[in-house]
Design a protein around this motif. Structure first.
Motif, PDB file in Angstrom:
ATOM      1  N   GLU A 112       0.826  -1.208   0.000  1.00  0.00           N
ATOM      2  CA  GLU A 112       0.000   0.000   0.000  1.00  0.00           C
ATOM      3  C   GLU A 112       0.859   1.256   0.000  1.00  0.00           C
ATOM      4  O   GLU A 112       0.511   2.257  -0.646  1.00  0.00           O
ATOM      5  CB  GLU A 112      -0.932   0.022   1.217  1.00  0.00           C
ATOM      6  CG  GLU A 112      -1.985  -1.079   1.208  1.00  0.00           C
ATOM      7  CD  GLU A 112      -1.572  -2.247   2.085  1.00  0.00           C
ATOM      8  OE1 GLU A 112      -2.434  -2.766   2.807  1.00  0.00           O
ATOM      9  OE2 GLU A 112      -0.378  -2.641   2.064  1.00  0.00           O
ATOM     10  N   ARG A 128      -3.186   1.959   5.138  1.00  0.00           N
ATOM     11  CA  ARG A 128      -3.935   0.741   4.855  1.00  0.00           C
ATOM     12  C   ARG A 128      -5.146   1.102   4.012  1.00  0.00           C
ATOM     13  O   ARG A 128      -5.805   2.114   4.256  1.00  0.00           O
ATOM     14  CB  ARG A 128      -4.400   0.068   6.151  1.00  0.00           C
ATOM     15  CG  ARG A 128      -3.248  -0.469   7.009  1.00  0.00           C
ATOM     16  CD  ARG A 128      -2.625  -1.692   6.358  1.00  0.00           C
ATOM     17  NE  ARG A 128      -1.565  -2.267   7.173  1.00  0.00           N
ATOM     18  CZ  ARG A 128      -0.281  -2.003   7.022  1.00  0.00           C
ATOM     19  NH1 ARG A 128       0.112  -1.138   6.083  1.00  0.00           N
ATOM     20  NH2 ARG A 128       0.635  -2.571   7.786  1.00  0.00           N
ATOM     21  N   GLY A 216      -2.184  -5.529   6.699  1.00  0.00           N
ATOM     22  CA  GLY A 216      -1.704  -5.181   5.378  1.00  0.00           C
ATOM     23  C   GLY A 216      -2.349  -6.055   4.316  1.00  0.00           C
ATOM     24  O   GLY A 216      -2.887  -7.135   4.597  1.00  0.00           O
TER      25      GLY A 216
END
Length: 438
Positions: A112, A128, A216
């Motif tokens: 990300e 996130r 994640g």
């Protein structure tokens, strides 16, 4: 953030960067002969290249000339389809995201974080992506309605369409709106996928909590790919694979995505265009072929008969060679190094080395990222199509990055002219033949 921040200057090329004659011609959209005409007119200065072969040109001066002349796109005379992009540079067997070594970036930061860097040029540690409830519910319903034999790319394509219907603002092509759609679409794709065969639908205990929406993306994707419990070295390898694969210049699927963006298609349609091309066996699905080959090597105990079968039947040995790299694909090199720290990956890594060594007797080809993805999927108990899934989820961020660039260009600029080779008109009207359908 996987590690401490990278050090050194990561701002990319400076104004003193020198271009070759061919690179200069490409930037200006002219023939090499025209470059020297600019020099003779005093519009461009040149310097002899080291060793006295050819000339070099200052990149900033070339860009300034391009702005003055308006020649920002290549002319058809160059013979290549070339786009100006500030996303990925592939050069000297390495590749860079916004001027930063992509393998170093992927090794230090989560998927990300790298995606956000690619989109905005800003690094946001710890970011996130979250799937909106309505979009995720629509995507899951659509995916659940597919036949059981559907592949992962089938599910992702359907999930994209369903998520689009849940976003009434999808036609807003402003930068912030597109980024908001991207940050919600990617986790929606991951969480809409069913769990891998044998995996618990909801997980249990600490594992379910770890794979929740606050984790994640790699940790959330893992149970969609394999029923085996996640260990930290494996999650780190998957996360790095996702970050490495985000973009690779104008691959076929990225070109399709840019064509869609050129028509001002919304970001969900752009991703759909990319997924349609990615499914080809010469692109995203190539890792599946390498997976099956490695599995066969492990079953037969040697790469020799497996490679021989491929050569005897005229098939390419999958996972080897890349037209953009003379040496080993840097993405493969990075993943192989990480897999060396995963104990259960040792047999698959040995099989991959055996394939490379055996094939080298016939032709000197290096491992590419498809072979590395295959080593990951085989050693982790994943299905053959797992590499394609990783590829598709990861590259979604790259397609969005290219869409953002393309939205700022002249619309519908990619309109080639066909070279007609059929019968010359006028031709008589065709005569009906055969019986009409009943």
């Amino acid at each position: 953030m996987k590690d401490q921040a990278a050090s050194g200057d990561d701002r990319g090329a400076t104004d003193s960067h020198r271009l070759s004659t061919r690179e200069t011609a490409t930037r200006l959209g002219v023939k090499p002969e025209t470059v020297y005409a600019y020099v003779s007119r005093g519009q461009l200065s040149s310097r002899r290249a080291p060793g006295g072969r050819g000339s070099t040109f200052d990149a900033a001066e070339v860009d300034a000339l391009a702005r003055r002349t308006g020649r920002r796109d290549p002319s058809p005379a160059t013979g290549d389809l070339v786009f100006r992009t500030g996303i990925t540079l592939i050069e000297s067997d390495r590749y860079y995201f916004r001027g930063v070594d992509a393998t170093e970036l992927a090794g230090r930061y989560a998927y990300e974080e790298v995606a956000e860097w690619l989109w905005t040029g800003d690094l946001r540690p710890g970011i996130r992506f979250t799937a909106p409830d309505e979009a995720l519910a629509a995507a899951r319903r659509a995916v659940d309605a597919l036949p059981a034999h559907s592949g992962s790319t089938d599910r992702l394509r359907v999930a994209v369409i369903a998520a689009a219907t849940a976003d009434p603002l999808r036609f807003d092509l402003s930068r912030e709106a597109v980024l908001a759609s991207a940050r919600s679409l990617i986790p929606t794709l991951v969480e809409a996928l069913p769990p891998a065969a044998g995996a618990s639908p909801a997980g249990d205990g600490a594992e379910a909590e770890a794979a929740g929406s606050g984790a994640g993306l790699a940790r959330r994707l893992w149970p969609k790919l394999t029923a085996r419990p996640a260990d930290e070295p494996s999650i780190a390898t998957l996360d790095t694979a996702l970050a490495l694969l985000i973009d690779h210049d104008l691959a076929a699927s990225t070109l399709a995505a840019r064509v869609a963006a050129s028509a001002h298609a919304h970001p969900y349609a752009v991703v759909s265009a990319g997924l349609g091309v990615l499914e080809g066996p010469l692109h995203g699905a190539a890792s599946g072929l390498a997976h099956r080959m490695l599995a066969e090597v492990l079953e037969r105990g040697s790469a020799v008969p497996v490679v021989a079968d491929h050569l005897r039947t005229g098939r390419r040995v999958p996972g080897l060679g890349h037209r953009l790299y003379g040496e080993q694909d840097p993405r493969a090199r990075t993943l192989f190094a990480l897999l060396a720290d995963v104990p259960q990956a040792a047999p698959a890594l040995a099989a991959a080395r055996d394939v490379v060594t055996t094939t080298a007797r016939h032709t000197p080809l290096h491992a590419n990222v498809d072979l590395a993805l295959a080593a990951l999927s085989v050693s982790s108990g994943m299905a053959a199509e797992a590499g394609e899934t990783v590829f598709a989820v990861s590259r979604t961020a790259g397609w969005i990055a290219h869409a953002l660039e393309e939205y700022g260009e002249r619309p519908l600029r990619m309109r080639p002219t066909g070279q007609y080779g059929g019968p010359r008109p006028p031709q008589p009207l065709p005569t009906a033949t055969g019986e009409p359908p009943q």
